[in-house]
Design a protein around this motif. Structure first.
Motif, PDB file in Angstrom:
ATOM      1  N   ASN A   7       0.851  -1.194   0.000  1.00 25.60           N
ATOM      2  CA  ASN A   7       0.000   0.000   0.000  1.00 25.60           C
ATOM      3  C   ASN A   7       0.884   1.240   0.000  1.00 25.60           C
ATOM      4  O   ASN A   7       1.595   1.510   0.968  1.00 25.60           O
ATOM      5  CB  ASN A   7      -0.921  -0.012   1.227  1.00 25.60           C
ATOM      6  N   GLY A  10       5.440   4.443  -3.849  1.00 24.48           N
ATOM      7  CA  GLY A  10       6.339   5.564  -4.155  1.00 24.48           C
ATOM      8  C   GLY A  10       7.780   5.078  -4.084  1.00 24.48           C
ATOM      9  O   GLY A  10       8.094   3.962  -4.521  1.00 24.48           O
ATOM     10  N   THR A  11       8.642   5.898  -3.516  1.00 21.43           N
ATOM     11  CA  THR A  11      10.073   5.564  -3.440  1.00 21.43           C
ATOM     12  C   THR A  11      10.293   4.185  -2.813  1.00 21.43           C
ATOM     13  O   THR A  11      10.989   3.336  -3.371  1.00 21.43           O
ATOM     14  CB  THR A  11      10.807   6.649  -2.611  1.00 21.43           C
ATOM     15  N   ILE A  12       9.723   3.956  -1.656  1.00 16.46           N
ATOM     16  CA  ILE A  12       9.961   2.694  -0.939  1.00 16.46           C
ATOM     17  C   ILE A  12       9.067   1.581  -1.483  1.00 16.46           C
ATOM     18  O   ILE A  12       9.542   0.472  -1.757  1.00 16.46           O
ATOM     19  CB  ILE A  12       9.719   2.888   0.590  1.00 16.46           C
ATOM     20  N   ILE A  52      -7.065   3.472  -3.921  1.00 13.11           N
ATOM     21  CA  ILE A  52      -7.223   3.602  -2.464  1.00 13.11           C
ATOM     22  C   ILE A  52      -8.656   3.269  -2.049  1.00 13.11           C
ATOM     23  O   ILE A  52      -8.892   2.562  -1.086  1.00 13.11           O
ATOM     24  CB  ILE A  52      -6.871   5.035  -2.003  1.00 13.11           C
ATOM     25  N   ALA A  84       3.661   1.614   2.687  1.00 13.42           N
ATOM     26  CA  ALA A  84       4.726   2.570   2.337  1.00 13.42           C
ATOM     27  C   ALA A  84       4.081   3.872   1.882  1.00 13.42           C
ATOM     28  O   ALA A  84       4.503   4.490   0.901  1.00 13.42           O
ATOM     29  CB  ALA A  84       5.636   1.982   1.275  1.00 13.42           C
ATOM     30  N   THR A  85       3.033   4.258   2.584  1.00 12.44           N
ATOM     31  CA  THR A  85       2.347   5.526   2.296  1.00 12.44           C
ATOM     32  C   THR A  85       3.130   6.665   2.963  1.00 12.44           C
ATOM     33  O   THR A  85       4.012   6.408   3.791  1.00 12.44           O
ATOM     34  CB  THR A  85       0.901   5.482   2.837  1.00 12.44           C
ATOM     35  N   PRO A  86       2.838   7.927   2.629  1.00  6.49           N
ATOM     36  CA  PRO A  86       3.617   9.027   3.215  1.00  6.49           C
ATOM     37  C   PRO A  86       3.500   9.065   4.743  1.00  6.49           C
ATOM     38  O   PRO A  86       2.495   8.619   5.301  1.00  6.49           O
ATOM     39  CB  PRO A  86       2.994  10.270   2.590  1.00  6.49           C
ATOM     40  N   GLN A  89       0.474   8.632   7.397  1.00  2.00           N
ATOM     41  CA  GLN A  89      -0.674   7.929   6.828  1.00  2.00           C
ATOM     42  C   GLN A  89      -0.711   6.463   7.296  1.00  2.00           C
ATOM     43  O   GLN A  89      -1.775   5.900   7.526  1.00  2.00           O
ATOM     44  CB  GLN A  89      -0.619   8.005   5.295  1.00  2.00           C
ATOM     45  N   GLN A 107       6.480   1.920   7.978  1.00  3.77           N
ATOM     46  CA  GLN A 107       7.841   2.394   7.673  1.00  3.77           C
ATOM     47  C   GLN A 107       8.308   3.406   8.725  1.00  3.77           C
ATOM     48  O   GLN A 107       7.539   3.825   9.593  1.00  3.77           O
ATOM     49  CB  GLN A 107       7.899   3.009   6.277  1.00  3.77           C
ATOM     50  N   GLY A 109       8.797   6.513   8.823  1.00  5.25           N
ATOM     51  CA  GLY A 109       8.183   7.825   8.993  1.00  5.25           C
ATOM     52  C   GLY A 109       7.099   7.811  10.070  1.00  5.25           C
ATOM     53  O   GLY A 109       6.670   8.878  10.542  1.00  5.25           O
ATOM     54  N   CYS A 139      15.559   4.992   6.988  1.00 10.91           N
ATOM     55  CA  CYS A 139      16.796   4.740   6.235  1.00 10.91           C
ATOM     56  C   CYS A 139      18.034   5.043   7.076  1.00 10.91           C
ATOM     57  O   CYS A 139      18.986   4.255   7.124  1.00 10.91           O
ATOM     58  CB  CYS A 139      16.808   5.579   4.962  1.00 10.91           C
ATOM     59  N   ARG A 167      20.497  13.951   3.053  1.00 11.57           N
ATOM     60  CA  ARG A 167      20.113  14.453   1.720  1.00 11.57           C
ATOM     61  C   ARG A 167      18.835  15.285   1.893  1.00 11.57           C
ATOM     62  O   ARG A 167      18.008  14.999   2.766  1.00 11.57           O
ATOM     63  CB  ARG A 167      19.911  13.295   0.739  1.00 11.57           C
ATOM     64  N   ASP A 170      14.386  13.215  -2.128  1.00 12.06           N
ATOM     65  CA  ASP A 170      14.693  12.126  -3.067  1.00 12.06           C
ATOM     66  C   ASP A 170      14.790  12.662  -4.500  1.00 12.06           C
ATOM     67  O   ASP A 170      14.199  13.697  -4.832  1.00 12.06           O
ATOM     68  CB  ASP A 170      13.624  11.030  -2.968  1.00 12.06           C
ATOM     69  N   GLN A 299      19.291   6.243   0.756  1.00  6.80           N
ATOM     70  CA  GLN A 299      18.011   6.348   1.480  1.00  6.80           C
ATOM     71  C   GLN A 299      16.847   5.698   0.761  1.00  6.80           C
ATOM     72  O   GLN A 299      15.898   5.235   1.383  1.00  6.80           O
ATOM     73  CB  GLN A 299      17.692   7.826   1.761  1.00  6.80           C
TER      74      GLN A 299
HETATM   75  P1  NAD Z   1       6.653   8.625  -1.341  1.00  7.09           P
HETATM   76  O1  NAD Z   1       5.970   9.924  -1.207  1.00  7.09           O
HETATM   77  O2  NAD Z   1       7.763   8.467  -2.310  1.00  7.09           O
HETATM   78  O3  NAD Z   1       5.585   7.494  -1.679  1.00  7.09           O
HETATM   79  C1  NAD Z   1       4.348   7.403  -1.048  1.00  7.09           C
HETATM   80  C2  NAD Z   1       3.332   6.929  -2.078  1.00  7.09           C
HETATM   81  O4  NAD Z   1       2.069   6.739  -1.453  1.00  7.09           O
HETATM   82  C3  NAD Z   1       3.106   7.953  -3.192  1.00  7.09           C
HETATM   83  O5  NAD Z   1       3.074   7.260  -4.425  1.00  7.09           O
HETATM   84  C4  NAD Z   1       1.733   8.571  -2.868  1.00  7.09           C
HETATM   85  O6  NAD Z   1       1.042   8.986  -4.021  1.00  7.09           O
HETATM   86  C5  NAD Z   1       1.045   7.390  -2.219  1.00  7.09           C
HETATM   87  N1  NAD Z   1      -0.054   7.735  -1.305  1.00  7.09           N
HETATM   88  C6  NAD Z   1      -0.373   8.925  -0.756  1.00  7.09           C
HETATM   89  N2  NAD Z   1      -1.422   8.785   0.082  1.00  7.09           N
HETATM   90  C7  NAD Z   1      -1.778   7.469   0.040  1.00  7.09           C
HETATM   91  C8  NAD Z   1      -2.783   6.714   0.682  1.00  7.09           C
HETATM   92  N3  NAD Z   1      -3.631   7.272   1.550  1.00  7.09           N
HETATM   93  N4  NAD Z   1      -2.858   5.395   0.417  1.00  7.09           N
HETATM   94  C9  NAD Z   1      -2.005   4.803  -0.475  1.00  7.09           C
HETATM   95  N5  NAD Z   1      -1.009   5.471  -1.100  1.00  7.09           N
HETATM   96  C10 NAD Z   1      -0.906   6.799  -0.845  1.00  7.09           C
HETATM   97  O7  NAD Z   1       7.125   8.229   0.127  1.00  7.09           O
HETATM   98  P2  NAD Z   1       8.344   7.296   0.513  1.00  7.09           P
HETATM   99  O8  NAD Z   1       9.586   8.088   0.454  1.00  7.09           O
HETATM  100  O9  NAD Z   1       8.257   6.020  -0.222  1.00  7.09           O
HETATM  101  O10 NAD Z   1       8.044   7.073   2.064  1.00  7.09           O
HETATM  102  C11 NAD Z   1       7.131   6.113   2.515  1.00  7.09           C
HETATM  103  C12 NAD Z   1       7.480   5.786   3.944  1.00  7.09           C
HETATM  104  O11 NAD Z   1       8.807   5.243   3.973  1.00  7.09           O
HETATM  105  C13 NAD Z   1       7.482   6.977   4.905  1.00  7.09           C
HETATM  106  O12 NAD Z   1       7.122   6.518   6.183  1.00  7.09           O
HETATM  107  C14 NAD Z   1       8.941   7.378   4.903  1.00  7.09           C
HETATM  108  O13 NAD Z   1       9.300   8.097   6.058  1.00  7.09           O
HETATM  109  C15 NAD Z   1       9.606   6.038   4.844  1.00  7.09           C
HETATM  110  N6  NAD Z   1      10.976   6.045   4.319  1.00  7.09           N
HETATM  111  C16 NAD Z   1      11.328   6.859   3.271  1.00  7.09           C
HETATM  112  C17 NAD Z   1      12.631   6.841   2.817  1.00  7.09           C
HETATM  113  C18 NAD Z   1      13.084   7.753   1.723  1.00  7.09           C
HETATM  114  O14 NAD Z   1      14.213   8.175   1.743  1.00  7.09           O
HETATM  115  N7  NAD Z   1      12.267   8.083   0.762  1.00  7.09           N
HETATM  116  C19 NAD Z   1      13.560   5.972   3.373  1.00  7.09           C
HETATM  117  C20 NAD Z   1      13.157   5.105   4.385  1.00  7.09           C
HETATM  118  C21 NAD Z   1      11.866   5.157   4.860  1.00  7.09           C
END
Ligand code: NAD
Length: 336
Positions: A7, A10-12, A52, A84-86, A89, A107, A109, A139, A167, A170, A299
């Motif tokens: 769920n 995004g990045t993760i 969603i 892996a939502t923001p 969330q 995750q 966050g 990370c 950093r 991303d 990260q």
């Molecule tokens: P991201 O913003 O890259 O990805 C999140 C994705 O979720 C996006 O595609 C967004 O459109 C989607 N989204 C938004 N609201 C949503 C919802 N209600 N339901 C489903 N999807 C939804 O975020 P990220 O960087 O992948 O971070 C995700 C988690 O991982 C956070 O807790 C973050 O702190 C943690 N994290 C991030 C990194 C990093 O460097 N990017 C590293 C380690 C951990």
């Protein structure tokens, strides 16, 4: 076969989806996308895509994306969800996971109190054994936990003191910064020190975080106070047997995060990822009860193998060493 929902893609999320897909004992039942954008289009070539909520499915269809249903319909058909939502969330989503009796991994966050349990493969794999909810630490904390736990095994670590050069954002983000300035975190210690103590038993962990205008990697300058005295010679095999830690060398031309990321690309990794924590050999220093070293953390990808291991721990599918070996083999980590 363990059925996994992702769920938040995004990045993760997108990296965890690929990592799960590469394992023999688990499968991605579906990924949940918030918007029918270019990432959803690409994802739909490999994964079953869900929206969603029910209202969202129409938007995906309008964009020509084959959508299978919504998050709730996916949750009814999986064993575990990787959220892996923001930031923030995931904690809100926990109620939904509980309602559908699905195990969940959040995750870094999210607050550590949201699940009451945090995860790192090297330092506390068994704490999440059979548990319903856990959280893979961030990370930066994953980077610290990996190398500190290697030192902990050999010499006992009493105290961690680390400066974290972060950093700014991303590479796929064009909104956040700073783009011109160095931004220290004004809270002391930064949250990373206390977070490290959720996965490692330490007397003290103090961290300072400073954000800089780069998107490539974080860099940590680490100072450990050990229980036993350590000599410079003892450091030669400090990380031996830890495939998720990669020793790099300035002499070989790796003098900045630019070359570390270039190395990852040369290694042929998808998206140029470096799942390993990269430690500069030349920076490793020991005297008395102190060890110092400098490491770089990708990260976007270092937490990915941890998510795979967390699935196995919570599903009671494989013991620690077997899971780490299997994850690393499938993801080609550490020369496996
Ligand atoms: P991201 O913003 O890259 O990805 C999140 C994705 O979720 C996006 O595609 C967004 O459109 C989607 N989204 C938004 N609201 C949503 C919802 N209600 N339901 C489903 N999807 C939804 O975020 P990220 O960087 O992948 O971070 C995700 C988690 O991982 C956070 O807790 C973050 O702190 C943690 N994290 C991030 C990194 C990093 O460097 N990017 C590293 C380690 C951990």
């Amino acid at each position: 076969m363990i059925k996994v929902a992702i769920n938040g893609y995004g990045t993760i999320g997108r990296r965890v989806a690929d990592a799960v897909r590469s394992q023999k004992d688990m499968t991605v039942a579906g990924i949940v996308k918030a918007r029918p954008d270019y990432v959803a289009h690409e994802a739909s070539k490999t994964f079953r895509v869900y929206s969603i909520d029910k209202n969202g499915t129409e938007a995906f269809k309008n964009e020509g994306i084959d959508v299978q249903g919504d998050l709730e319909s996916l949750l009814d058909n999986v064993d575990i969800v990787v959220d892996a939502t923001p930031e923030g969330q995931g904690e809100k989503n926990l109620e939904l996971y509980k309602k559908h009796h699905v195990k969940a991994i959040l995750q870094g966050g999210e607050k550590s109190t949201s699940t009451g349990l945090s995860f790192n493969s090297y330092s506390n794999f068994s704490d999440s054994w059979g548990k319903d909810y856990s959280r893979v630490v961030s990370c930066n904390t994953t980077g610290l936990a990996r190398t500190v736990s290697a030192a902990q095994e050999k010499f006992g670590v009493l105290k961690v003191d680390a400066t974290i050069v972060r950093r700014a954002t991303d590479p796929n983000d064009s909104k956040k910064g700073p783009i011109n300035g160095v931004e220290p975190s004004l809270k002391f210690p930064s949250h990373h020190g206390p977070d490290l103590r959720t996965v490692l038993n330490l007397q003290d962990a103090t961290t300072v975080a400073i954000k800089v205008p780069t998107t490539l990697m974080h860099v940590h300058s680490i100072n450990l106070t050990t229980d036993k005295p350590v000599t410079q010679g003892d450091l030669a095999d400090l990380f031996t047997g830890h495939g998720r830690i990669l020793e790099i060398s300035g002499k070989a031309g790796i003098t900045s995060t630019a070359q570390v990321m270039d190395l990852a690309r040369e290694m042929g990794r998808k998206r140029g990822d470096l799942f390993e924590i990269a430690v500069w050999k030349e920076s490793m220093y020991a005297a008395g009860n102190t060890i110092r070293y400098i490491q770089a953390v990708h990260q976007e990808s270092d937490v990915v193998p941890e998510n795979v291991d967390a699935i196995r721990s919570m599903m009671q599918a494989m013991e620690k060493d077997d899971s780490i070996r299997e994850t690393d083999r499938a993801m080609n980590i550490g020369g496996n």
